[in-house]
Design a protein around this motif. Structure first.
Motif, PDB file in Angstrom:
ATOM      1  N   MET A   1       0.823  -1.185   0.000  1.00 21.31           N
ATOM      2  CA  MET A   1       0.000   0.000   0.000  1.00 21.31           C
ATOM      3  C   MET A   1       0.869   1.250   0.000  1.00 21.31           C
ATOM      4  N   LYS A   2       1.936   1.254   0.813  1.00 20.29           N
ATOM      5  CA  LYS A   2       2.824   2.404   0.865  1.00 20.29           C
ATOM      6  C   LYS A   2       3.503   2.623  -0.478  1.00 20.29           C
ATOM      7  N   LYS A   3       3.848   1.533  -1.133  1.00 16.09           N
ATOM      8  CA  LYS A   3       4.503   1.641  -2.431  1.00 16.09           C
ATOM      9  C   LYS A   3       3.566   2.267  -3.452  1.00 16.09           C
ATOM     10  N   THR A   4       2.292   1.883  -3.433  1.00 15.22           N
ATOM     11  CA  THR A   4       1.306   2.439  -4.351  1.00 15.22           C
ATOM     12  C   THR A   4       1.127   3.929  -4.109  1.00 15.22           C
TER      13      THR A   4
ATOM     14  N   TRP B   1       3.279   5.938  -2.817  1.00 13.74           N
ATOM     15  CA  TRP B   1       4.513   6.588  -3.238  1.00 13.74           C
ATOM     16  C   TRP B   1       4.527   6.775  -4.753  1.00 13.74           C
ATOM     17  N   VAL B   2       4.101   5.770  -5.488  1.00  7.83           N
ATOM     18  CA  VAL B   2       4.053   5.855  -6.949  1.00  7.83           C
ATOM     19  C   VAL B   2       3.069   6.941  -7.379  1.00  7.83           C
ATOM     20  N   ILE B   3       1.916   7.002  -6.727  1.00 11.79           N
ATOM     21  CA  ILE B   3       0.927   8.034  -7.054  1.00 11.79           C
ATOM     22  C   ILE B   3       1.487   9.416  -6.757  1.00 11.79           C
ATOM     23  N   LEU B   4       2.137   9.570  -5.618  1.00 13.94           N
ATOM     24  CA  LEU B   4       2.735  10.846  -5.252  1.00 13.94           C
ATOM     25  C   LEU B   4       3.769  11.278  -6.282  1.00 13.94           C
ATOM     26  N   MET B   5       4.633  10.370  -6.667  1.00 15.89           N
ATOM     27  CA  MET B   5       5.667  10.705  -7.649  1.00 15.89           C
ATOM     28  C   MET B   5       5.043  11.044  -9.000  1.00 15.89           C
ATOM     29  N   GLY B   6       3.996  10.322  -9.362  1.00 10.90           N
ATOM     30  CA  GLY B   6       3.302  10.621 -10.612  1.00 10.90           C
ATOM     31  C   GLY B   6       2.693  12.011 -10.593  1.00 10.90           C
ATOM     32  N   MET B   7       2.103  12.389  -9.464  1.00  6.36           N
ATOM     33  CA  MET B   7       1.513  13.724  -9.347  1.00  6.36           C
ATOM     34  C   MET B   7       2.585  14.804  -9.403  1.00  6.36           C
ATOM     35  N   ILE B   8       3.750  14.526  -8.843  1.00  2.00           N
ATOM     36  CA  ILE B   8       4.848  15.482  -8.918  1.00  2.00           C
ATOM     37  C   ILE B   8       5.234  15.692 -10.377  1.00  2.00           C
TER      38      ILE B   8
ATOM     39  N   SER C   1      -5.292   5.211 -10.259  1.00  2.00           N
ATOM     40  CA  SER C   1      -4.927   3.805 -10.090  1.00  2.00           C
ATOM     41  C   SER C   1      -5.101   3.020 -11.387  1.00  2.00           C
ATOM     42  N   CYS C   2      -6.020   3.418 -12.230  1.00  2.00           N
ATOM     43  CA  CYS C   2      -6.223   2.720 -13.506  1.00  2.00           C
ATOM     44  C   CYS C   2      -5.602   3.460 -14.694  1.00  2.00           C
TER      45      CYS C   2
END
Length: 126
Positions: free
Chosen positions: A1-4, A6-13, A68-69
């Motif tokens: 869950m934390k990894k997901t 983190w990926v979303i956060l980096m994508g938003m950045i 997520s999708c």
């Protein structure tokens, strides 16, 4: 869950970083403002369409309901890329797809106002 997350956060950045400055591409999708909040004020080839769109709020709804999708950078993941969805669908059509689904995409349980906000914002992606 934390990894997901983190990926979303980096994508938003990455998405937010792409919103500011540049504007030297052919379509002008890079915006022309100083940051993501002011990109709608001028320098965008869709000024009339985005004048009333709260980009920050739309990105927040996107992150919670769509990323997520469709990927944090809208480049696609399980679902298709949305980087140029506005070239094919109007704001109203996008909101309808969000609520009713289309193809493999199931109907999404989001508020009407959020669906319209997403439709308004995504329709500027051309």
């Amino acid at each position: 869950m934390k990894k997901t997350l983190w990926v979303i956060l980096m994508g938003m950045i990455l998405v937010l970083g792409a919103c500011g400055g540049g504007g030297d591409d052919e379509t002008g999708d890079g915006g022309g403002g100083d940051n993501g909040d002011t990109a709608n004020e001028e320098g965008n080839n869709n000024d009339e369409e985005t004048a009333d769109v709260d980009v920050a709020a739309a990105e927040e709804v996107y992150e919670q309901s769509c990323a997520s999708c469709h990927g944090g950078d809208m480049g696609g993941n399980v679902g298709p890329a949305l980087t140029d969805v506005g070239a094919n669908y109007s704001s109203e059509e996008i909101a309808k797809i969000i609520h009713e689904g289309k193809g493999d995409m199931p109907a999404q349980n989001v508020e009407e106002a959020d669906a319209q906000l997403l439709g308004d914002w995504l329709s500027t992606m051309k």
